[in-house]
Motif scaffolding. Structure first.
Motif, PDB file in Angstrom:
ATOM      1  N   LEU A  15       0.785  -1.230   0.000  1.00 28.17           N
ATOM      2  CA  LEU A  15       0.000   0.000   0.000  1.00 28.17           C
ATOM      3  C   LEU A  15       0.823   1.288   0.000  1.00 28.17           C
ATOM      4  N   ARG A  16       1.925   1.315   0.687  1.00 27.51           N
ATOM      5  CA  ARG A  16       2.680   2.576   0.764  1.00 27.51           C
ATOM      6  C   ARG A  16       3.121   3.086  -0.603  1.00 27.51           C
ATOM      7  N   PRO A  17       3.702   2.249  -1.453  1.00 28.09           N
ATOM      8  CA  PRO A  17       4.082   2.745  -2.788  1.00 28.09           C
ATOM      9  C   PRO A  17       2.874   3.227  -3.600  1.00 28.09           C
ATOM     10  N   LEU A  18       1.751   2.544  -3.468  1.00 29.20           N
ATOM     11  CA  LEU A  18       0.549   2.961  -4.199  1.00 29.20           C
ATOM     12  C   LEU A  18       0.031   4.302  -3.690  1.00 29.20           C
ATOM     13  N   LEU A  19       0.076   4.502  -2.383  1.00 32.09           N
ATOM     14  CA  LEU A  19      -0.351   5.780  -1.812  1.00 32.09           C
ATOM     15  C   LEU A  19       0.561   6.916  -2.246  1.00 32.09           C
ATOM     16  N   GLN A  20       1.850   6.637  -2.302  1.00 33.44           N
ATOM     17  CA  GLN A  20       2.807   7.660  -2.738  1.00 33.44           C
ATOM     18  C   GLN A  20       2.593   8.034  -4.199  1.00 33.44           C
ATOM     19  N   LYS A  21       2.199   7.062  -4.996  1.00 29.20           N
ATOM     20  CA  LYS A  21       2.027   7.303  -6.434  1.00 29.20           C
ATOM     21  C   LYS A  21       0.670   7.903  -6.772  1.00 29.20           C
ATOM     22  N   HIS A  22      -0.389   7.400  -6.104  1.00 27.59           N
ATOM     23  CA  HIS A  22      -1.754   7.760  -6.518  1.00 27.59           C
ATOM     24  C   HIS A  22      -2.492   8.661  -5.532  1.00 27.59           C
ATOM     25  N   LYS A  66      -3.879   5.637   7.551  1.00 25.12           N
ATOM     26  CA  LYS A  66      -4.816   6.750   7.366  1.00 25.12           C
ATOM     27  C   LYS A  66      -4.060   8.063   7.221  1.00 25.12           C
ATOM     28  N   ALA A  67      -2.976   8.205   7.967  1.00 28.15           N
ATOM     29  CA  ALA A  67      -2.176   9.427   7.915  1.00 28.15           C
ATOM     30  C   ALA A  67      -1.526   9.630   6.559  1.00 28.15           C
ATOM     31  N   GLU A  68      -1.439   8.546   5.753  1.00 27.33           N
ATOM     32  CA  GLU A  68      -0.810   8.636   4.441  1.00 27.33           C
ATOM     33  C   GLU A  68      -1.835   8.648   3.310  1.00 27.33           C
ATOM     34  N   GLU A 113      -4.841   9.438  -2.362  1.00 30.41           N
ATOM     35  CA  GLU A 113      -5.861   8.785  -1.545  1.00 30.41           C
ATOM     36  C   GLU A 113      -6.395   7.507  -2.199  1.00 30.41           C
ATOM     37  N   LEU A 114      -6.372   6.436  -1.403  1.00 27.76           N
ATOM     38  CA  LEU A 114      -6.825   5.134  -1.881  1.00 27.76           C
ATOM     39  C   LEU A 114      -7.681   4.469  -0.807  1.00 27.76           C
TER      40      LEU A 114
END
Length: 400
Positions: free
Chosen positions: A86-93, A116-118, A95-96
């Motif tokens: 999830l972290r790489p996806l959150l950084q790229k896209h 949630k903070a990310e 809110e997920l």
């Protein structure tokens, strides 16, 4: 002459003793002291043992060896799966969205909440009174932003076996619809299952299950404590969580523990043998336990599945008016080990989040006792448990 009464261990969902084969392999490998990351003879010997262990565990669940990484526990495997995906996806896209169940283990719930903070929003789906998730509710919860679904295969408290294959089919259909509807690259949608409680009781074949990530924990399968594993399907994009080394495909830095890995592998290999026969035998013993308890304590209430869909060795009950912790202490004094909830939540004085999620009446929330049998449990053992429970209920039960 005084004879010490044999203790009955019925807390297998928390931890299991080492099997004879797992113990023997652990002792054999204690002399393999080389660091598997070096190139001298001692290191090569260690690497061979580590590779053999990885291959054995992969084979036991129908996976490829390069799809398995070792961790220190089931909890760590869950964290690697969640944060690594999830972290790489959150950084790229940005809110997920992720989905899990309200009855999941805290090692899934807490990492998801922390993200949630990310930018992650997590839906914690409710379940029915037996702990089953509704496929309809799951489908309705999935949005265009959903990238991760985590559903525990076997609930560690009430033993509910979730329909992982049906969930996987649903997710495959949604992924196909996404791809057909989008001209650009669509978001991925991964399915993770914590199968820590499953190997002794359910056949595990990852291709048949249709999952992307699967958590295992040695201490739940007659293996050693301090080691777990994570299956990561080849197509899954995942980033390092523990940095500082290239071990475990670069996802988890640190010198691997070869003796624990080898012992775990033997335990998994044994768990996969005759699993359905073992489950059938222990389920019969578990059902006999319930009948013996009902005979002595007719007012007993069963938490979780009452007919189909409960893992073979699990029985979670409530005796109205009998505090669960008092029951556990009383049983321990009688030479019987059981528990009230997941060992990871021991010390939390609030009622179990799992028991609450089932919609259990308020007056029974602190009465839940979990009995989880080992593979060698006998009818004599369960009669002794029932007799001791009756004794404790008569002594400590209050009128409600």
């Amino acid at each position: 002459m005084w004879f010490r009464k044999k203790r009955i261990y019925a807390d297998a969902a928390a931890a299991t003793p080492l099997s004879a084969r797992a113990r023997g392999e652990l002792l054999r490998l204690l002399d393999v002291y080389g660091n598997a990351g070096a190139i001298h003879s001692e290191a090569v010997a260690a690497k061979k043992e580590l590779d053999d262990a990885r291959e054995m565990i992969a084979s036991s669940i129908g996976a490829h060896a390069d799809e398995m990484i070792f961790s220190a526990s089931g909890t760590e495997s869950n964290n690697i799966a969640i944060h690594g995906v999830l972290r790489p996806l959150l950084q790229k896209h940005g809110e997920l969205h992720a989905i899990t169940l309200a009855i999941e283990h805290q090692s899934v719930l807490e990492p998801l909440r922390a993200l949630k903070a990310e930018g992650l929003t997590t839906t914690e789906l409710g379940v029915d009174s037996e702990g089953f998730v509704s496929l309809k509710d799951l489908e309705e919860a999935i949005t265009d932003k959903t990238v991760f679904v985590s559903v525990q295969m076997v609930n560690s408290e009430v033993g509910t076996v979730e329909p992982i294959q049906e969930i996987a089919k649903l997710i495959r259909r949604i992924k196909k619809n996404r791809q057909e509807a989008s001209t650009s690259a669509s978001l991925p949608l991964y399915l993770h299952t914590d199968a820590s409680q499953a190997p002794l009781w359910l056949p595990l074949r990852v291709e048949k299950l249709g999952i992307d990530l699967l958590t295992l924990d040695a201490q739940k399968v007659l293996g050693p404590k301090g080691i777990g594993a994570l299956y990561i399907k080849r197509s899954t994009v995942i980033s390092p969580v523990i940095r500082g080394g290239v071990q475990e495909r670069g996802l988890r830095g640190g010198t691997p523990n070869v003796p624990l890995a080898g012992s775990f592998a033997v335990a998994m290999q044994d768990a996969a043998k005759d699993v359905e026969m073992r489950a059938s035998r222990v389920a019969e013993t578990r059902d006999y336990l319930l009948s013996e308890i009902k005979k002595r304590i007719p007012e007993v209430v069963v938490n979780g599945p009452t007919k189909e869909g409960r893992v073979a060795n699990n029985l979670n009950i409530a005796i109205p008016g009998l505090d669960a912790e008092m029951a556990v202490i009383g049983l321990d004094a009688e030479g019987i080990a059981v528990s009230t909830r997941s060992a990871c939540n021991t010390g939390d004085e609030s009622p179990s989040h799992v028991i609450q999620a089932l919609g259990t009446p308020r007056e029974l929330l602190k009465n839940a006792v979990r009995i989880t049998l080992l593979p060698d449990a006998t009818k004599g053992d369960v009669v002794a448990i029932a007799v001791a429970l009756e004794k404790i209920a008569k002594r400590y039960k209050t009128t409600i």
